[in-house]
Design a protein around this motif. Structure first.
Motif, PDB file in Angstrom:
ATOM      1  N   SER A 185       0.832  -1.208   0.000  1.00 20.14           N
ATOM      2  CA  SER A 185       0.000   0.000   0.000  1.00 20.14           C
ATOM      3  C   SER A 185       0.864   1.255   0.000  1.00 20.14           C
ATOM      4  O   SER A 185       0.587   2.211  -0.745  1.00 20.14           O
ATOM      5  CB  SER A 185      -0.957  -0.001   1.190  1.00 20.14           C
ATOM      6  OG  SER A 185      -0.252  -0.034   2.410  1.00 20.14           O
ATOM      7  N   GLU A 186       1.918   1.273   0.802  1.00 21.91           N
ATOM      8  CA  GLU A 186       2.792   2.453   0.820  1.00 21.91           C
ATOM      9  C   GLU A 186       3.500   2.623  -0.520  1.00 21.91           C
ATOM     10  O   GLU A 186       3.690   3.755  -0.994  1.00 21.91           O
ATOM     11  CB  GLU A 186       3.815   2.332   1.951  1.00 21.91           C
ATOM     12  CG  GLU A 186       3.208   2.259   3.343  1.00 21.91           C
ATOM     13  CD  GLU A 186       2.371   3.470   3.705  1.00 21.91           C
ATOM     14  OE1 GLU A 186       2.787   4.599   3.380  1.00 21.91           O
ATOM     15  OE2 GLU A 186       1.308   3.297   4.313  1.00 21.91           O
ATOM     16  N   GLY A 187       3.888   1.506  -1.128  1.00 19.49           N
ATOM     17  CA  GLY A 187       4.502   1.579  -2.450  1.00 19.49           C
ATOM     18  C   GLY A 187       3.529   2.124  -3.489  1.00 19.49           C
ATOM     19  O   GLY A 187       3.911   2.920  -4.359  1.00 19.49           O
ATOM     20  N   ARG A 188       2.271   1.729  -3.406  1.00 17.87           N
ATOM     21  CA  ARG A 188       1.268   2.245  -4.334  1.00 17.87           C
ATOM     22  C   ARG A 188       1.019   3.722  -4.076  1.00 17.87           C
ATOM     23  O   ARG A 188       0.833   4.508  -5.022  1.00 17.87           O
ATOM     24  CB  ARG A 188      -0.032   1.457  -4.205  1.00 17.87           C
ATOM     25  CG  ARG A 188      -1.087   1.854  -5.251  1.00 17.87           C
ATOM     26  CD  ARG A 188      -2.371   1.065  -5.128  1.00 17.87           C
ATOM     27  NE  ARG A 188      -3.076   1.357  -3.886  1.00 17.87           N
ATOM     28  CZ  ARG A 188      -3.098   0.573  -2.820  1.00 17.87           C
ATOM     29  NH1 ARG A 188      -2.456  -0.571  -2.825  1.00 17.87           N
ATOM     30  NH2 ARG A 188      -3.760   0.924  -1.730  1.00 17.87           N
ATOM     31  N   HIS A 189       1.018   4.133  -2.818  1.00  7.53           N
ATOM     32  CA  HIS A 189       0.835   5.555  -2.512  1.00  7.53           C
ATOM     33  C   HIS A 189       1.955   6.382  -3.138  1.00  7.53           C
ATOM     34  O   HIS A 189       1.706   7.462  -3.704  1.00  7.53           O
ATOM     35  CB  HIS A 189       0.822   5.775  -1.000  1.00  7.53           C
ATOM     36  CG  HIS A 189      -0.330   5.116  -0.314  1.00  7.53           C
ATOM     37  ND1 HIS A 189      -0.402   5.018   1.070  1.00  7.53           N
ATOM     38  CD2 HIS A 189      -1.454   4.526  -0.787  1.00  7.53           C
ATOM     39  CE1 HIS A 189      -1.528   4.388   1.389  1.00  7.53           C
ATOM     40  NE2 HIS A 189      -2.174   4.075   0.286  1.00  7.53           N
ATOM     41  N   TYR A 190       3.187   5.889  -3.046  1.00  4.45           N
ATOM     42  CA  TYR A 190       4.313   6.570  -3.696  1.00  4.45           C
ATOM     43  C   TYR A 190       4.061   6.706  -5.198  1.00  4.45           C
ATOM     44  O   TYR A 190       4.240   7.793  -5.776  1.00  4.45           O
ATOM     45  CB  TYR A 190       5.611   5.798  -3.411  1.00  4.45           C
ATOM     46  CG  TYR A 190       6.585   5.788  -4.553  1.00  4.45           C
ATOM     47  CD1 TYR A 190       7.332   6.915  -4.882  1.00  4.45           C
ATOM     48  CD2 TYR A 190       6.750   4.637  -5.337  1.00  4.45           C
ATOM     49  CE1 TYR A 190       8.215   6.906  -5.951  1.00  4.45           C
ATOM     50  CE2 TYR A 190       7.624   4.615  -6.394  1.00  4.45           C
ATOM     51  CZ  TYR A 190       8.356   5.753  -6.702  1.00  4.45           C
ATOM     52  OH  TYR A 190       9.206   5.739  -7.768  1.00  4.45           O
ATOM     53  N   GLN A 191       3.633   5.617  -5.826  1.00  2.00           N
ATOM     54  CA  GLN A 191       3.390   5.644  -7.271  1.00  2.00           C
ATOM     55  C   GLN A 191       2.251   6.591  -7.626  1.00  2.00           C
ATOM     56  O   GLN A 191       2.319   7.306  -8.638  1.00  2.00           O
ATOM     57  CB  GLN A 191       3.092   4.231  -7.769  1.00  2.00           C
ATOM     58  CG  GLN A 191       4.293   3.301  -7.699  1.00  2.00           C
ATOM     59  CD  GLN A 191       3.939   1.847  -7.962  1.00  2.00           C
ATOM     60  OE1 GLN A 191       2.803   1.414  -7.748  1.00  2.00           O
ATOM     61  NE2 GLN A 191       4.908   1.084  -8.443  1.00  2.00           N
ATOM     62  N   ASP A 192       1.205   6.614  -6.807  1.00  2.00           N
ATOM     63  CA  ASP A 192       0.082   7.521  -7.060  1.00  2.00           C
ATOM     64  C   ASP A 192       0.526   8.977  -6.996  1.00  2.00           C
ATOM     65  O   ASP A 192       0.188   9.786  -7.875  1.00  2.00           O
ATOM     66  CB  ASP A 192      -1.036   7.284  -6.039  1.00  2.00           C
ATOM     67  CG  ASP A 192      -1.829   6.014  -6.309  1.00  2.00           C
ATOM     68  OD1 ASP A 192      -1.711   5.450  -7.411  1.00  2.00           O
ATOM     69  OD2 ASP A 192      -2.574   5.588  -5.403  1.00  2.00           O
ATOM     70  N   TYR A 193       1.268   9.327  -5.959  1.00  2.00           N
ATOM     71  CA  TYR A 193       1.737  10.704  -5.823  1.00  2.00           C
ATOM     72  C   TYR A 193       2.620  11.105  -7.003  1.00  2.00           C
ATOM     73  O   TYR A 193       2.462  12.194  -7.575  1.00  2.00           O
ATOM     74  CB  TYR A 193       2.511  10.879  -4.518  1.00  2.00           C
ATOM     75  CG  TYR A 193       1.673  11.267  -3.333  1.00  2.00           C
ATOM     76  CD1 TYR A 193       0.982  12.481  -3.303  1.00  2.00           C
ATOM     77  CD2 TYR A 193       1.577  10.452  -2.214  1.00  2.00           C
ATOM     78  CE1 TYR A 193       0.219  12.855  -2.215  1.00  2.00           C
ATOM     79  CE2 TYR A 193       0.815  10.825  -1.107  1.00  2.00           C
ATOM     80  CZ  TYR A 193       0.141  12.024  -1.120  1.00  2.00           C
ATOM     81  OH  TYR A 193      -0.615  12.397  -0.031  1.00  2.00           O
ATOM     82  N   LEU A 194       3.542  10.242  -7.367  1.00  2.00           N
ATOM     83  CA  LEU A 194       4.463  10.581  -8.446  1.00  2.00           C
ATOM     84  C   LEU A 194       3.731  10.679  -9.778  1.00  2.00           C
ATOM     85  O   LEU A 194       3.990  11.596 -10.575  1.00  2.00           O
ATOM     86  CB  LEU A 194       5.583   9.540  -8.518  1.00  2.00           C
ATOM     87  CG  LEU A 194       6.768   9.892  -9.420  1.00  2.00           C
ATOM     88  CD1 LEU A 194       7.440  11.180  -8.948  1.00  2.00           C
ATOM     89  CD2 LEU A 194       7.777   8.746  -9.434  1.00  2.00           C
ATOM     90  N   GLY A 195       2.804   9.756 -10.027  1.00  2.00           N
ATOM     91  CA  GLY A 195       2.032   9.807 -11.263  1.00  2.00           C
ATOM     92  C   GLY A 195       1.183  11.066 -11.359  1.00  2.00           C
ATOM     93  O   GLY A 195       1.095  11.703 -12.426  1.00  2.00           O
ATOM     94  N   LEU A 196       0.555  11.450 -10.267  1.00  2.00           N
ATOM     95  CA  LEU A 196      -0.245  12.681 -10.253  1.00  2.00           C
ATOM     96  C   LEU A 196       0.630  13.920 -10.462  1.00  2.00           C
ATOM     97  O   LEU A 196       0.218  14.875 -11.135  1.00  2.00           O
ATOM     98  CB  LEU A 196      -1.004  12.798  -8.935  1.00  2.00           C
ATOM     99  CG  LEU A 196      -2.179  11.833  -8.742  1.00  2.00           C
ATOM    100  CD1 LEU A 196      -2.649  11.856  -7.289  1.00  2.00           C
ATOM    101  CD2 LEU A 196      -3.329  12.170  -9.683  1.00  2.00           C
ATOM    102  N   ALA A 197       1.841  13.901  -9.892  1.00  2.00           N
ATOM    103  CA  ALA A 197       2.756  15.033 -10.089  1.00  2.00           C
ATOM    104  C   ALA A 197       3.130  15.187 -11.564  1.00  2.00           C
ATOM    105  O   ALA A 197       3.153  16.305 -12.102  1.00  2.00           O
ATOM    106  CB  ALA A 197       4.010  14.843  -9.243  1.00  2.00           C
TER     107      ALA A 197
END
Length: 211
Positions: free
Chosen positions: A160-172
């Motif tokens: 979940s934390e890894g996905r949160h990282y990916q979500d933030y970076l993708g949105l950026a």
């Protein structure tokens, strides 16, 4: 969590995290955490609560970004679920959930954020990616050294934390409208390295090592 199970999860999540982060957590910080397990859990709970608050703040501010709204809504729910899990562990262990001050980490990153959009949104999202990535890296570093309950719990947070990282970076990247954000990532990476590697005065989940 067994070493084999952790390795299986790590192979899916951590390779990208390690490539993104500018450095590994110092061994001394791991020693600090093991010497201060109650404080580690208290501040971990605080971090989960703050992560949910950040997501909700983004939802309130950027009401026309439907992808952001959906991803931050899910993230906020997951972070609050993690908060509930941490405070349940704290209660079972007879630890007093007392106030502790925030570390310098998040504030140190946010000092570099731009003040106006779209730059502000891009920077806040990049900072979120670093915070989630560092959390994931530290869960993985800690898990092999913890008792079975905590090892299982921290191992369970990796995806979940890894996905949160990916979500933030993708949105950026999407907020940048096709322009490269590599220079912003590099700027925050340098600050993140400084905050992680230089000695700190108090142990926290995102502190530097306390010598």
């Amino acid at each position: 969590m067994t070493a084999t199970a952790l390795k299986t999860v790590s192979s899916d999540v951590l390779e990208e995290i390690h490539a993104f982060l500018p450095c590994h957590t110092p061994d001394r910080w791991i020693e600090n955490a093991l010497e201060n397990r109650s404080l580690m859990l208290i501040d971990h709970a605080n971090c989960e609560k703050k992560a949910a608050s950040t997501a909700i703040s983004l939802i309130n501010r950027y009401t026309d970004n439907f992808e952001l709204l959906n991803k931050m809504s899910r993230l906020a729910r997951e972070e609050m679920r993690h908060f509930e899990q941490v405070i349940a562990i704290i209660k079972r262990r007879g630890i007093e959930y007392a106030y502790v001050s925030a570390s310098r980490y998040a504030a140190g990153l946010r000092e570099l954020a731009r003040k106006d959009d779209p730059g502000k949104l891009i920077d806040v999202l990049v900072i979120g990616a670093f915070i989630e990535a560092r959390s994931c890296e530290r869960f993985a570093r800690l898990a092999p050294h913890l008792d079975e309950e905590l090892a299982q719990f921290y191992g369970s947070l990796l995806k979940s934390e890894g996905r949160h990282y990916q979500d933030y970076l993708g949105l950026a990247k999407k907020a940048a409208g096709g322009e490269s954000i590599d220079d912003r990532i590099a700027l925050f990476a340098e600050r993140e390295r400084e905050l992680v590697e230089t000695p700190d005065t108090e142990f926290r989940f995102h502190s530097g090592p306390v010598i």
